[in-house]
Enzyme design. Sequence first.
Site, PDB file in Angstrom:
ATOM      1  N   CYS A  19      23.471  30.336  27.842  1.00  0.00           N
ATOM      2  CA  CYS A  19      24.279  30.962  28.891  1.00  0.00           C
ATOM      3  C   CYS A  19      23.447  31.296  30.132  1.00  0.00           C
ATOM      4  CB  CYS A  19      24.930  32.235  28.354  1.00  0.00           C
ATOM      5  SG  CYS A  19      26.342  32.791  29.342  1.00  0.00           S
ATOM      6  N   ASP A 136      27.534  41.124  20.346  1.00  0.00           N
ATOM      7  CA  ASP A 136      26.313  41.452  21.079  1.00  0.00           C
ATOM      8  C   ASP A 136      25.657  42.699  20.484  1.00  0.00           C
ATOM      9  OD1 ASP A 136      24.329  41.357  23.000  1.00  0.00           O
ATOM     10  OD2 ASP A 136      25.709  41.228  24.685  1.00  0.00           O
TER      11      ASP A 136
END
Length: 212
Positions: A19, A136
């Site tokens: 990402c 996360d």
Amino acid sequence: MRQSGAVSNSSDSLFIKICGLRTEEDVDAAVEAGADAIGFVLTASPRRVDAATAARLSRRIPEHVLTVGVFRGESLDDVRSLAAESGIRAVQLHGSEDRGYYDALAADGRTLIRAAAFGDSVPRCGEMGEDMLLLDAPVPGSGMAWDWSRMPVADPGDRWLLAGGLTPDNVRNAVDTARPWGVDVSSGVERSRGVKDPALITAFVKAARGGR
């Protein structure tokens, strides 16, 4: 699964998303290393790119690699507009969007990824109608490793990605410990904040897949 062909993987093939890419060199390195998904940050961030840049970079990416736009706190209309302009095929949401927001985006036919932080209660993939769940660290976006052993065993078939503090040096241990369906990395493959290192991208994918 709205883009099932782009996110399928076998039981012995870890799904890997890189990402925050911003350059042709970054994108080419991720594709050549064997990444399954490439993320472009279209929200406020040191890694942000505009929709035109994301569209240009996306044209370098083969069909089998999923292109993802990352958003945080944008309106539904803005997300739809930026997704269409950039040509990304998946939308990743970091925020407090409700089920109606997800349902509205689902109607556009894009793969949906919900990002959530690990905490006292553990979210499950699909609770908001998403196709994938990105789990996360307790402090999301910190880039700091966390106690992956605290992650409870996911339901069979759950498509969830482990994120937060992953690097080429620790990703294999994280995978062996938490047993995720996939992993997501951004700062862990950077030479400086917001600047990717192609060599680290290659090393991360290789390490995540056990050196194969």
